[in-house]
Design an enzyme around this catalytic site. Structure first.
Site, PDB file in Angstrom:
ATOM      1  N   ASP A 154      -8.241   3.085 -10.296  1.00 44.84           N
ATOM      2  CA  ASP A 154      -9.297   4.109 -10.305  1.00 44.84           C
ATOM      3  C   ASP A 154     -10.090   4.126 -11.610  1.00 44.84           C
ATOM      4  O   ASP A 154     -11.046   4.887 -11.747  1.00 44.84           O
ATOM      5  CB  ASP A 154      -8.696   5.502 -10.048  1.00 44.84           C
ATOM      6  CG  ASP A 154      -8.218   5.651  -8.613  1.00 44.84           C
ATOM      7  OD1 ASP A 154      -8.582   4.814  -7.778  1.00 44.84           O
ATOM      8  OD2 ASP A 154      -7.465   6.605  -8.345  1.00 44.84           O
ATOM      9  N   ARG A 161      -7.043  -0.704   3.575  1.00 41.79           N
ATOM     10  CA  ARG A 161      -6.226   0.489   3.379  1.00 41.79           C
ATOM     11  C   ARG A 161      -5.478   0.958   4.631  1.00 41.79           C
ATOM     12  O   ARG A 161      -5.710   2.068   5.122  1.00 41.79           O
ATOM     13  CB  ARG A 161      -7.081   1.618   2.809  1.00 41.79           C
ATOM     14  CG  ARG A 161      -7.763   1.235   1.511  1.00 41.79           C
ATOM     15  CD  ARG A 161      -8.547   2.358   0.921  1.00 41.79           C
ATOM     16  NE  ARG A 161      -7.704   3.374   0.299  1.00 41.79           N
ATOM     17  CZ  ARG A 161      -8.169   4.496  -0.238  1.00 41.79           C
ATOM     18  NH1 ARG A 161      -9.440   4.748  -0.210  1.00 41.79           N
ATOM     19  NH2 ARG A 161      -7.343   5.356  -0.799  1.00 41.79           N
ATOM     20  N   ARG A 215     -10.042   9.992   3.504  1.00 45.42           N
ATOM     21  CA  ARG A 215      -8.802   9.350   3.958  1.00 45.42           C
ATOM     22  C   ARG A 215      -7.567  10.175   3.631  1.00 45.42           C
ATOM     23  O   ARG A 215      -6.561  10.108   4.336  1.00 45.42           O
ATOM     24  CB  ARG A 215      -8.650   7.979   3.306  1.00 45.42           C
ATOM     25  CG  ARG A 215      -9.751   7.027   3.625  1.00 45.42           C
ATOM     26  CD  ARG A 215      -9.504   5.731   2.921  1.00 45.42           C
ATOM     27  NE  ARG A 215      -8.277   5.105   3.391  1.00 45.42           N
ATOM     28  CZ  ARG A 215      -8.205   4.344   4.463  1.00 45.42           C
ATOM     29  NH1 ARG A 215      -9.256   4.097   5.173  1.00 45.42           N
ATOM     30  NH2 ARG A 215      -7.054   3.809   4.824  1.00 45.42           N
TER      31      ARG A 215
HETATM   32  N1  EPU Z   1      -1.013  -0.079   1.617  1.00 49.82           N
HETATM   33  C1  EPU Z   1      -0.558  -0.742   2.712  1.00 49.82           C
HETATM   34  N2  EPU Z   1       0.031  -0.015   3.700  1.00 49.82           N
HETATM   35  C2  EPU Z   1       0.192   1.341   3.639  1.00 49.82           C
HETATM   36  C3  EPU Z   1      -0.281   2.005   2.484  1.00 49.82           C
HETATM   37  C4  EPU Z   1      -0.876   1.264   1.492  1.00 49.82           C
HETATM   38  O1  EPU Z   1      -0.676  -1.952   2.831  1.00 49.82           O
HETATM   39  O2  EPU Z   1       0.744   1.932   4.575  1.00 49.82           O
HETATM   40  C5  EPU Z   1      -1.654  -0.838   0.523  1.00 49.82           C
HETATM   41  C6  EPU Z   1      -3.126  -0.470   0.299  1.00 49.82           C
HETATM   42  O3  EPU Z   1      -3.985  -1.130   1.185  1.00 49.82           O
HETATM   43  C7  EPU Z   1      -3.324  -0.832  -1.141  1.00 49.82           C
HETATM   44  C8  EPU Z   1      -1.958  -0.518  -1.778  1.00 49.82           C
HETATM   45  O4  EPU Z   1      -1.043  -0.475  -0.691  1.00 49.82           O
HETATM   46  O5  EPU Z   1      -3.572  -2.200  -1.259  1.00 49.82           O
HETATM   47  C9  EPU Z   1      -1.874   0.785  -2.539  1.00 49.82           C
HETATM   48  O6  EPU Z   1      -2.507   1.809  -1.799  1.00 49.82           O
HETATM   49  P1  EPU Z   1      -2.014   3.323  -1.840  1.00 49.82           P
HETATM   50  O7  EPU Z   1      -1.412   3.661  -0.518  1.00 49.82           O
HETATM   51  O8  EPU Z   1      -1.196   3.560  -3.048  1.00 49.82           O
HETATM   52  O9  EPU Z   1      -3.399   4.092  -1.963  1.00 49.82           O
HETATM   53  P2  EPU Z   1      -3.697   5.519  -1.378  1.00 49.82           P
HETATM   54  O10 EPU Z   1      -2.464   6.322  -1.377  1.00 49.82           O
HETATM   55  O11 EPU Z   1      -4.455   5.384  -0.112  1.00 49.82           O
HETATM   56  C10 EPU Z   1      -4.218   6.688  -3.658  1.00 49.82           C
HETATM   57  C11 EPU Z   1      -5.384   7.428  -4.260  1.00 49.82           C
HETATM   58  C12 EPU Z   1      -6.509   6.453  -4.557  1.00 49.82           C
HETATM   59  C13 EPU Z   1      -5.991   5.394  -5.521  1.00 49.82           C
HETATM   60  C14 EPU Z   1      -4.752   4.710  -4.920  1.00 49.82           C
HETATM   61  C15 EPU Z   1      -4.097   3.710  -5.847  1.00 49.82           C
HETATM   62  C16 EPU Z   1      -5.148   9.629  -3.300  1.00 49.82           C
HETATM   63  C17 EPU Z   1      -5.672  10.684  -2.393  1.00 49.82           C
HETATM   64  N3  EPU Z   1      -5.807   8.468  -3.335  1.00 49.82           N
HETATM   65  O12 EPU Z   1      -4.705   6.095  -2.448  1.00 49.82           O
HETATM   66  O13 EPU Z   1      -7.546   7.199  -5.185  1.00 49.82           O
HETATM   67  O14 EPU Z   1      -6.972   4.436  -5.761  1.00 49.82           O
HETATM   68  O15 EPU Z   1      -3.765   5.704  -4.574  1.00 49.82           O
HETATM   69  O16 EPU Z   1      -3.715   4.314  -7.035  1.00 49.82           O
HETATM   70  O17 EPU Z   1      -4.176   9.865  -3.997  1.00 49.82           O
HETATM   71  C18 EPU Z   1      -9.746   7.677  -5.878  1.00 49.82           C
HETATM   72  O18 EPU Z   1      -9.336   8.748  -6.340  1.00 49.82           O
HETATM   73  O19 EPU Z   1     -10.911   7.246  -6.127  1.00 49.82           O
HETATM   74  C19 EPU Z   1      -8.869   6.872  -5.032  1.00 49.82           C
HETATM   75  C20 EPU Z   1      -9.320   5.907  -4.227  1.00 49.82           C
END
Ligand code: EPU
Length: 416
Positions: A304, A121, A92
């Site tokens: 995480d 997500r 992703r």
């Molecule tokens: N969300 C929305 N809309 C958006 C973006 C996010 O509703 O446009 C929601 C998500 O569904 C979730 C929350 O906001 O409920 C937070 O999600 P976030 O966008 O912060 O997650 P991410 O950026 O997709 C990163 C890490 C993840 C980690 C999360 C939370 C990276 C590449 N990935 O994901 O890492 O769990 O932040 O800290 O940085 C992992 O390393 O195993 C992993 C999943």
């Protein structure tokens, strides 16, 4: 497909060095798109996700070479603005090319990620932000297409703090015309590391690490020469591994200040932790005590690390309530831990973990990276042998995990 076999019951002893942070290196690699030249990134972990991102950048026309934990990325020419489904469905974090591609070329076409094992997500907040910066957005055939001659600075409020959303918009804003303010931005150390990498390229960014980030767009950025931070989740996973085995280990090349919530909760559970500069010593108690955790955006307890902490609580004294506030489906490890003899009831966003005397080894598998890590932690403490299937999840985010555990005295091997 590789498997990992662990015979549990040995106390971990010795020293382990932490690798560079997966979730810092991925956005920093995409930041290279913002420059034209030869980018060097250091302290890069050898991970499947890093290779996937490298292949995606090569698909866009960049030269990618990873050797000895160092990446060389040549970004003179960008020949494609397309991030196809095959990349995005594998990882992703591929959506992190969106902001830099539009900023550099005025155009990006990125496959929309579907749902994933841990939750829906969506990336709506990334898209709304780009729209606020003047981009034209169209959606067709599962792809999102973003066009903007030059992005304009804007004030953008995130309904939810999003890590990759904040990163995408920070990169887009770095080359935009005028000032951008990101409000309710994510404060994770990986966001700050990306900001520091961008600043080293000449970007004007203030406030990274707080919930308000201000970016004054510039016309050009120079190539990167940057060393990424150590991985806080890998560090925390080794703390859990030592804690659950009554181990006594030293963790080097880490950043204890990125782990305050985890260290505080570990101490509450009876783990002795002594931080000193970039090192930690960890001593697990005879028996862990149950404590409750709630996952939160940084500086709260990281989602995480939820699964690995649950493995500890599965054998702790008492009952622990674990609340997952970030992702709606991040209890996939519960059923697998139950097969090892854990007593866990999950309902909605809450899991009630009644500590048992001991876990028993079993064949298990997991559907995501951190769930797999939690089964490794559980397996280290279980009686008998645990075989973890689908090791490719682990290889996405942990560099040589079985070698590092073996060095600490664990009975672990990879079955090819
Ligand atoms: N969300 C929305 N809309 C958006 C973006 C996010 O509703 O446009 C929601 C998500 O569904 C979730 C929350 O906001 O409920 C937070 O999600 P976030 O966008 O912060 O997650 P991410 O950026 O997709 C990163 C890490 C993840 C980690 C999360 C939370 C990276 C590449 N990935 O994901 O890492 O769990 O932040 O800290 O940085 C992992 O390393 O195993 C992993 C999943």
């Amino acid at each position: 497909m590789d498997k990992i076999e662990i015979t549990g019951g040995l106390k971990l002893r010795g020293e382990v060095a932490i690798s560079g942070a997966k979730n810092a290196v991925l956005p920093i690699m995409t930041a290279a798109i913002l420059s034209s030249g030869e980018n060097i990134i250091k302290n890069v972990p050898h991970l499947r996700d890093v290779m996937t991102m490298g292949k995606l950048l090569a698909h866009l026309g960049c030269g990618f070479h990873l050797e000895n934990n160092r990446i060389l990325l040549k970004t003179k020419k960008i020949t494609s603005m397309d991030a196809p489904y095959d990349f995005v469905k594998t990882m992703r974090a591929s959506v992190l090319v969106l902001g830099p591609l539009v900023a550099r070329t005025g155009h990006a076409r990125v496959s929309l990620p579907g749902g994933c094992a841990i939750g829906a997500r969506p990336i709506n907040l990334h898209i709304i932000g780009l729209e606020r910066m003047g981009a034209k957005i169209t959606l067709s055939e599962g792809y999102i297409e973003v066009k903007a001659k030059r992005l304009r600075g804007a004030t953008i409020y995130f309904d939810i703090p999003t890590v990759t959303g904040t990163e995408n918009l920070m990169m887009a804003a770095a080359l935009a015309e005028g000032a951008t303010v990101l409000e309710n931005a994510a404060c994770e150390p990986e966001v700050t590391d990306l900001a520091n990498a961008l600043i080293s390229m000449g970007a004007k960014i203030h406030g990274a690490g707080t919930s308000v980030i201000k970016i004054n767009g510039v016309n050009r950025l120079k190539p990167l020469n940057y060393t990424v931070i150590p991985d806080r989740i890998e560090t925390a996973t080794f703390i859990a591994a030592a804690a659950i085995t009554q181990g006594d280990i030293r963790i080097k090349k880490c950043r204890p200040e990125h782990l305050e919530a985890v260290i505080s909760k570990m101490r509450e559970a009876g783990v002795k932790i002594t931080p000193k500069n970039d090192r930690l010593t960890v001593r697990g108690p005879e028996r862990l005590s149950s404590v409750d955790i709630k996952t939160m955006p940084y500086p709260g307890f990281p989602t995480d690390m939820q699964a690995q902490f649950m493995a500890m609580m599965a054998v702790a004294d008492g009952t622990s309530i674990i609340t997952e506030n970030i992702f709606e489906n991040r209890f996939m490890h519960v059923a697998e831990m139950s097969r090892m003899g854990a007593d866990i009831q999950a309902e909605g966003s809450t899991a009630t973990v009644k500590g048992v005397k001991s876990l028993n080894g079993a064949p298990v598998m997991a559907t995501d990276l951190r769930a797999s890590a939690s089964l490794v932690v559980a397996g280290l403490a279980a009686k008998g042998t645990t075989v973890i299937d689908r090791v490719y999840h682990l290889d996405r985010g942990y560099e040589r995990i079985e070698e590092k555990l073996k060095m600490l005295g664990a009975n672990v091997r990879r079955i090819k």
